[in-house]
Enzyme design. Structure first.
Site, mmCIF file in Angstrom:
data_model
loop_
_atom_site.group_PDB
_atom_site.id
_atom_site.type_symbol
_atom_site.label_atom_id
_atom_site.label_comp_id
_atom_site.label_asym_id
_atom_site.label_seq_id
_atom_site.Cartn_x
_atom_site.Cartn_y
_atom_site.Cartn_z
ATOM 1 N N LYS A 27 0.856 -1.179 0.000
ATOM 2 C CA LYS A 27 0.000 0.000 0.000
ATOM 3 C C LYS A 27 0.897 1.235 0.000
ATOM 4 O O LYS A 27 1.772 1.379 0.857
ATOM 5 C CB LYS A 27 -0.841 -0.034 1.272
ATOM 6 C CG LYS A 27 -2.200 0.554 1.126
ATOM 7 C CD LYS A 27 -2.806 0.585 2.507
ATOM 8 C CE LYS A 27 -4.272 0.441 2.488
ATOM 9 N NZ LYS A 27 -4.827 0.651 3.824
HETATM 10 C C1 E4P Z 1 -8.002 1.618 3.808
HETATM 11 O O1 E4P Z 1 -7.392 0.684 3.349
HETATM 12 C C2 E4P Z 1 -7.801 2.221 5.131
HETATM 13 O O2 E4P Z 1 -7.136 1.292 5.951
HETATM 14 C C3 E4P Z 1 -9.058 2.557 5.860
HETATM 15 O O3 E4P Z 1 -10.209 2.149 5.159
HETATM 16 C C4 E4P Z 1 -9.118 3.895 6.497
HETATM 17 O O4 E4P Z 1 -10.345 4.051 7.161
HETATM 18 P P1 E4P Z 1 -10.617 5.187 8.241
HETATM 19 O O5 E4P Z 1 -10.921 6.439 7.523
HETATM 20 O O6 E4P Z 1 -11.820 4.686 8.985
HETATM 21 O O7 E4P Z 1 -9.377 5.293 9.085
#
Ligand code: E4P
Length: 230
Positions: free
Chosen positions: A83
């Site tokens: 990522k």
């Molecule tokens: C995506 O891969 C992220 O880990 C995640 O969905 C972030 O979500 P949040 O906005 O609830 O922290």
């Protein structure tokens, strides 16, 4: 649309993988920071549990360091997807990781313009954060729709709906044509619930109990099946 679980918790993945609905998982530095233990062990165990793509995120901000971290993360397990946060450095790192054969999930994408760049850099997933858009009064449904429409039906990059805060976010993502939604355990559990399902199960059980001989018959049928399979 495939469902991934968005978590850093091995225990949560263990519990929900048993439902048979998970195709993968996403972690991020914030999620892993909440857990005990070494992040690499957690990522490896989550890979085993979901037996599908598991995103592990780089934290550096320059392309060279991102590539080094990405290669190291990819070495944890064949199912790891690196990522990479969206930025010009992130695009450079993505192109290099992809040319090494390492799949990339580009994260923190909030517009169709960013999604176009992400797809051109060769990322496998374009992660758009619905909840964080809604938090600042930007209509996440409109943004995800624009990303899906802009990348088009023949797209190589898959649109991954992230920052899912409630079941309707996942439903909207599916209706818009996202390939994946990554959903926290709490929201996956909320997706189970419907009052008519609960009252329906209770009513079936009560009606069945009103005929005890039917209970006997079903137990016998189960025993016969078990004996035959031995
Ligand atoms: C995506 O891969 C992220 O880990 C995640 O969905 C972030 O979500 P949040 O906005 O609830 O922290």
């Amino acid at each position: 649309m495939k469902l991934f679980i968005d978590t850093g918790s091995v225990a949560e993945v263990e519990e929900i993988a048993a439902w048979g609905v998970l195709s993968g998982a996403t972690t991020n530095p914030s999620l892993l920071a909440k857990e005990d233990g070494e992040p690499g062990d957690s990522i490896r165990r989550i890979c085993e549990l979901v037996d599908g793509p598991v995103s592990g995120e780089v934290v550096s901000e320059d392309a060279r360091a991102m590539v080094a971290e990405g290669r190291a993360l990819a070495g944890l397990d064949d199912r790891v997807v690196v990522k990479v946060p969206f930025s010009s450095e992130g695009l450079t790192a993505t192109r290099e990781l992809v040319s090494d054969g390492i799949p990339v999930n580009m994260t923190l994408v909030f517009s169709a313009a960013q999604a176009l760049l992400t797809a051109e850099a060769g990322a496998t997933y374009v992660s758009c954060f619905m909840g964080r858009l809604d938090d600042i009064s930007i209509d996440s449904e409109a943004v995800v729709k624009e990303i899906v429409d802009t990348l088009g039906p023949e797209r190589h990059a898959q649109v991954l709906a992230a920052s899912i805060r409630h079941p309707m976010h996942a439903v909207i993502a599916a209706k818009l044509g996202c390939e994946v939604s990554t959903v926290p355990g709490k929201v996956l559990k909320a997706m189970l619930a419907h009052p008519l399902t609960e009252t329906g199960i209770t009513r079936f059980a009560d009606d069945w109990k009103s005929r005890p001989e039917f209970g006997e018959w079903l137990r016998g049928l189960v025993d016969q099946g078990a004996a035959a399979s031995r």
